[in-house]
Design an enzyme around this catalytic site. Structure first.
Site, PDB file in Angstrom:
ATOM      1  N   GLY A   1       0.829  -1.193   0.000  1.00 62.36           N
ATOM      2  CA  GLY A   1       0.000   0.000   0.000  1.00 62.36           C
ATOM      3  C   GLY A   1       0.858   1.235   0.000  1.00 62.36           C
TER       4      GLY A   1
ATOM      5  N   GLY B   1       1.775   4.534   2.092  1.00 58.61           N
ATOM      6  CA  GLY B   1       1.689   5.207   3.384  1.00 58.61           C
ATOM      7  C   GLY B   1       1.857   6.691   3.211  1.00 58.61           C
TER       8      GLY B   1
ATOM      9  N   PHE C   1       4.318   8.605   3.680  1.00 62.24           N
ATOM     10  CA  PHE C   1       5.579   9.136   3.183  1.00 62.24           C
ATOM     11  C   PHE C   1       6.186   8.273   2.083  1.00 62.24           C
ATOM     12  CE2 PHE C   1       4.807  10.712   7.367  1.00 62.24           C
ATOM     13  CZ  PHE C   1       5.040  12.054   7.214  1.00 62.24           C
TER      14      PHE C   1
ATOM     15  N   ASP D   1      -0.308  12.372  11.868  1.00 58.66           N
ATOM     16  CA  ASP D   1      -1.087  11.734  10.804  1.00 58.66           C
ATOM     17  C   ASP D   1      -1.753  10.457  11.319  1.00 58.66           C
ATOM     18  OD1 ASP D   1      -2.245  11.466   8.360  1.00 58.66           O
ATOM     19  OD2 ASP D   1      -0.480  10.653   7.358  1.00 58.66           O
TER      20      ASP D   1
END
Ligand SMILES: *[C@@H]1O[C@H](CO)[C@@H](O)[C@H](O)[C@H]1NC(C)=O
Ligand SMILES: *[C@@H]1O[C@H](CO)[C@@H](O)[C@H](O)[C@H]1NC(C)=O
Ligand SMILES: *[C@@H]1O[C@H](CO)[C@@H](O)[C@H](O)[C@H]1NC(C)=O
Ligand SMILES: *[C@@H]1O[C@H](CO)[C@@H](O)[C@H](O)[C@H]1NC(C)=O
Ligand SMILES: *[C@@H]1O[C@H](CO)[C@@H](O)[C@H](O)[C@H]1NC(C)=O
Ligand SMILES: *[C@@H]1O[C@H](CO)[C@@H](O)[C@H](O)[C@H]1NC(C)=O
Ligand SMILES: *[C@@H]1O[C@H](CO)[C@@H](O)[C@H](O)[C@H]1NC(C)=O
Ligand SMILES: *[C@@H]1O[C@H](CO)[C@@H](O)[C@H](O)[C@H]1NC(C)=O
Ligand SMILES: *[C@@H]1O[C@H](CO)[C@@H](O)[C@H](O)[C@H]1NC(C)=O
Ligand SMILES: *[C@@H]1O[C@H](CO)[C@@H](O)[C@H](O)[C@H]1NC(C)=O
Ligand SMILES: *[C@@H]1O[C@H](CO)[C@@H](O)[C@H](O)[C@H]1NC(C)=O
Length: 809
Positions: A499, A501, A503, A617
């Protein structure tokens, strides 16, 4: 033929109502053909109890139940049709020719019935003990019943009622709490006797134990030391071939008392106060944090008066010192010196005033003396502890543990001695182990040995240094391995991509030894130097908490930077939460433990770790789940790594995810621990509702989840928020508390929001007084400015600031 049947039915139909009125009765007995209709009651001969139809508070449903006839507040102690109330029409209770009790309505719908019995002439009678029995009519002298309500308790144990087993027939009598004060339907909490090992009384749900009353020690249950002082009651525990049960009597007839399992998951003994016309809570459990089941893990001892409350038994050290120091002590303790069984040098220490450990796997012999018990324990290499099984007179009988000792706690009053087996080396009590030994040596041999001690310390320090170096080496070692064997997924990353993320993309990999890892490839935007980056990563690698994803290593090659994490097989929380099918596998207790886990992880980042880390985040896709569904916060510290020049007050580059960002952060770029608290609050409400804050709007009001939750809260209707896929079984009080905490966290003004330490406290304590939440920030999904029109990864300028919005998956 068909016609005949129909007309016969019609006949019954017409006859029924007239029978109703002619044969309905009062008194304490129901004979064949007699009915009780709604409004009529049976009264026991001494007037203590009444049986009839009732509705719980705030409910219109009709139930048949038994209540106290002598007190002013209707208190129901038994319900017949608790699973199937009569919603419309007039109910009746009758006894049929074969002795079966039947609750039905005008339409002959059956709501509840008991099996037929063998008695020739069965009658039903309400006894003065509160027992509703079916018996042979002529046989009133004996206590032989064909059927009795005492064998099918609901939530209350009355004097003379048995809690436990008829081992011959397998009948298990246990208490099950109501679903809510207005609904007697069996709730999630029940309490009964467990027969394994030394029998124990346990309050539990189907999934877990809430409280262990423990084994009977001849006088009381080991988990209720105060039972000894209750002079108004006498208690009986029977454990023989035929039966295993607990029972109590009240010595003074004028006292009215009952033991219940409450709908909120506690068990209480209540006593009626005649002067003030109310029920008084005489005793209840669980009471304190040590009453939870095994808060301190195997070989840990819980003492509610100590801070921290957990300690290892003498001769044991925390299994995971880091977790232990972070007050996550459920891993428990491990033995310092292995038992030396064959040489026979092991001994015992006495731990006084304990609640004995879990006896599920213990062995009992009532005819042994305590000395024989000790000998038996020494002769069995797997024996870890022993105790007396009966402390009524002199300590007699023998309980032996051959497993870990779990759920051990201390009492300030009462409690029993436990004899724990230790190797000879651990038998001498030492305070803080090494230092304690050092202190003794110093006091005896004074100066001379001091030098040796100092030498020893230096050695230890060197050892530590060495260990740290080895740690650093292993990090870079890992990196080399990664570069050698995983260049492939790097060049064709899509194949193993897990996936994206905050960053950069995340890939799955496997180390040469077979350990699965997750590798995050950082986007090449950072201007940070290699040394800075390395220092920062090494610092973060030292952050260890069971609710943070572990950073295993990193790689730097050219301007390529990668971080290696432990791999989480259950992926992230959003994959469960926002999926109708998978969401159903998240029951309330899992959700609650996820909320608690995130709270603890965040608390560690904010307050307990070496430096304050603001996540910036926090969102469902950043919460990863391990095999046991333990939540692990990921991406923490990334914000810190990236923004070397940022202060903790204001940032020009807003990194975060819309829907989770606190208003002051999204609009003014001001971030603090309180902006994480806001994101946490959003997450809590999402976990409870199973809905995203972003992307789901309610009614025509353009309210997002926060706005929706707030309006339900104001309407005092916040249970509406709860995800349907949680199912029917959940503790309302706990959910209510979580919603309130969630709303407190998303309040508009940062200074109103609680800190994570108060959040953890509020979530964990049932009795905390929570302030009332004020209006949340970002109530409307389409408010004064249209943030929502942003698409993924899009940047825009507002107030001369860059906002990068990274959309949650
Ligand atoms: C009884 O049956 C009639 C006809 O089937 C139905 O209309 C009515 O609702 C029923 N009443 C109850 C209390 O079930
Ligand atoms: C219930 O009984 C009352 C009389 O006691 C009668 O008026 C009413 O119609 C009955 N209800 C039904 C649904 O049969
Ligand atoms: C007892 O009688 C009731 C009603 O007459 C009937 O429904 C039930 O099946 C009977 N039970 C037995 C075991 O015969
Ligand atoms: C236990 O159950 C058996 C079989 O139903 C019955 O015969 C016996 O009387 C019961 N024992 C007690 C003590 O109630
Ligand atoms: C407990 O009290 C009841 C009622 O007074 C009595 O019948 C019973 O024998 C007592 N039991 C014990 C063990 O003392
Ligand atoms: C309880 O109080 C009522 C009046 O409030 C009185 O009539 C009754 O006798 C009292 N019962 C007991 C057991 O004291
Ligand atoms: C028993 O004692 C001897 C010497 O005292 C020691 O060498 C040996 O390791 C011990 N046995 C065990 C099982 O610890
Ligand atoms: C008891 O034994 C069972 C099965 O061996 C095990 O799963 C359980 O953890 C043990 N309980 C304790 C308290 O040791
Ligand atoms: C209990 O201990 C006695 C005395 O040591 C012994 O005779 C008896 O066999 C033991 N009972 C069991 C079930 O082990
Ligand atoms: C030790 O005790 C356990 C539990 O009672 C038993 O299963 C085991 O066989 C015993 N071992 C020995 C060597 O007696
Ligand atoms: C307890 O022990 C003492 C001394 O050994 C003895 O005199 C007494 O009878 C014992 N009491 C009981 C209840 O066994």
């Amino acid at each position: 033929m068909k016609k005949f049947i129909t007309s016969k039915h019609l006949l019954c139909f017409l006859l029924f109502p007239s029978l109703l009125f002619t044969l309905s009765i009062s008194g304490d007995t129901l004979t064949q053909g007699q009915y009780i209709t709604d409004g009529k009651t049976l009264i026991s001969s001494g007037g203590n109890f009444a049986l009839g139809f009732f509705s719980p508070t705030n409910s219109k449903s009709r139930y048949v139940g038994i209540w106290y006839n002598t007190i002013s507040v209707q208190t129901v102690v038994w319900v017949a049709n608790r699973e199937k109330p009569i919603l419309t029409g007039n109910g009746t209770l009758t006894i049929s020719g074969n002795g079966s009790l039947i609750i039905s309505d005008d339409n002959s719908t059956i709501y509840w019935s008991t099996p037929g019995v063998s008695a020739g002439n069965p009658i039903a009678q309400l006894l003065d003990t509160g027992n509703f029995v079916v018996r042979e009519e002529w046989n009133s002298a004996t206590e032989i019943y064909e059927w009795q309500s005492f064998d099918y308790p609901t939530d209350a144990l009355l004097p003379g009622m048995k809690l436990g087993w008829n081992l011959t027939s397998g009948l298990n009598r246990y208490l099950t709490g109501w679903t809510s004060p207005s609904d007697p339907f069996p709730g999630p909490y029940f309490m009964g006797i467990h027969t394994n090992g030394d029998p124990q009384v346990i309050l539990q749900t189907t999934k877990s134990w809430l409280w262990r009353g423990g084994n009977w020690d001849g006088v009381r249950f080991t988990g209720i030391p105060e039972m000894k002082t209750y002079s108004a009651f006498n208690f009986t525990f029977v454990d023989n071939e035929e039966e295993m049960y607990y029972m109590y009597h009240i010595l003074d007839d004028s006292i009215i008392s009952r033991l219940i399992v409450n709908y909120d998951g506690t068990t209480q003994r209540l006593v009626w106060l005649n002067e003030s016309s109310m029920w008084n809570v005489f005793w209840f459990a669980p009471k304190d944090p040590c009453d939870k089941v095994s808060p301190c893990g195997p070989f840990g001892v819980c003492n509610p008066n100590d801070s921290p409350m957990c300690e290892c038994l003498q001769g044991f050290d925390p299994e995971s010192p880091t977790n232990w120091a972070m007050r996550d002590q459920s891993d428990g303790c491990v033995r310092l010196t292995p038992l030396d069984c064959r040489n026979g040098t092991d001994g015992f220490i006495t731990v006084s005033m304990t609640k004995l450990p879990d006896t599920s796997n213990a062995t009992v012999n009532m005819s042994m003396t305590l000395d024989e018990c000790r000998t038996l324990c020494l002769s069995n290499c797997s024996c870890t502890a022993y105790a007396s099984a009966d402390i009524a007179g002199n300590e007699t009988g023998c309980v032996i543990w051959t497993t870990e000792l779990t759920d051990l706690r201390l009492y300030t009053y009462g409690g029993q001695s436990l004899y724990v087996r230790l190797a000879a080396a651990d038998l001498i009590k030492s305070q803080g182990h090494k230092q304690g030994v050092v202190a003794v040596v110093v006091s005896v041999l004074l100066g001379t040995l001091l030098i040796i001690v100092i030498g020893f310390c230096i050695l230890m320090k060197k050892k530590k240094k060495k260990k740290r170096r080895a740690e650093e080496r292993s990090l870079s070692y890992l990196c080399t391995i990664w570069i050698q064997s995983w260049l492939q997924p790097m060049t064709s990353p899509q194949k193993n991509k897990l996936g994206e993320g905050g960053f950069g993309p995340v890939y799955k990999g496997t180390l040469a030894e077979g350990q699965d890892i997750a590798v995050k490839r950082l986007s090449k935007t950072s201007a940070q130097g290699i040394d800075e980056f390395k220092n920062e990563v090494l610092l973060i690698a030292k952050l260890q908490h069971r609710n943070l994803v572990r950073l295993l290593g990193f790689c730097i090659q050219g301007d390529e930077r990668m971080l290696v994490y432990e791999y989480m097989p259950n992926k992230s929380l959003d994959a469960f939460l926002f999926d109708k099918v998978k969401g159903a596998s998240l029951d309330w207790s899992t959700r609650y433990s996820i909320i608690m886990g995130i709270a603890r992880g965040l608390l560690y980042l904010h307050e307990d770790s070496r430096f304050r880390i603001i996540h910036r985040d926090l969102k469902a896709s950043n919460i990863l789940l391990d095999k046991k569904m333990t939540p692990k916060i990921s991406d923490f510290g990334m914000a810190r790594i990236f923004g070397g020049d940022e202060t903790e007050v204001n940032t020009r580059k807003v990194v975060g995810t819309y829907g989770y960002m606190a208003p002051e952060y999204a609009m003014d770029g001001i971030f603090s621990v309180k902006s994480d608290v806001f994101s946490f609050g959003v997450l809590v409400l999402e976990i409870i509702s199973g809905q995203k804050n972003r992307g789901v709007y309610y009614s025509e009001s353009h309210l997002n989840l926060l706005g929706h939750a707030w309006s339900l809260w104001k309407e005092e209707n916040c249970m509406e928020l709860v995800d349907e896929s949680i199912g029917q079984e959940f503790p309302m009080a706990e959910i209510f508390r979580c919603i309130k905490v969630g709303l407190l966290c998303v309040q508009e003004r940062p200074e109103d929001r609680p800190t994570m330490s108060s959040v953890v406290l509020m979530l964990g304590s049932e009795n905390a007084l929570l302030p009332n939440p004020k209006r949340p920030g970002f109530i409307a999904a389409r408010g004064s400015f249209d943030l929502d029109s942003l698409t993924n990864q899009e940047s825009f300028t507002m107030n001369a600031m860059t906002i990068t919005v990274v959309d949650g998956r």
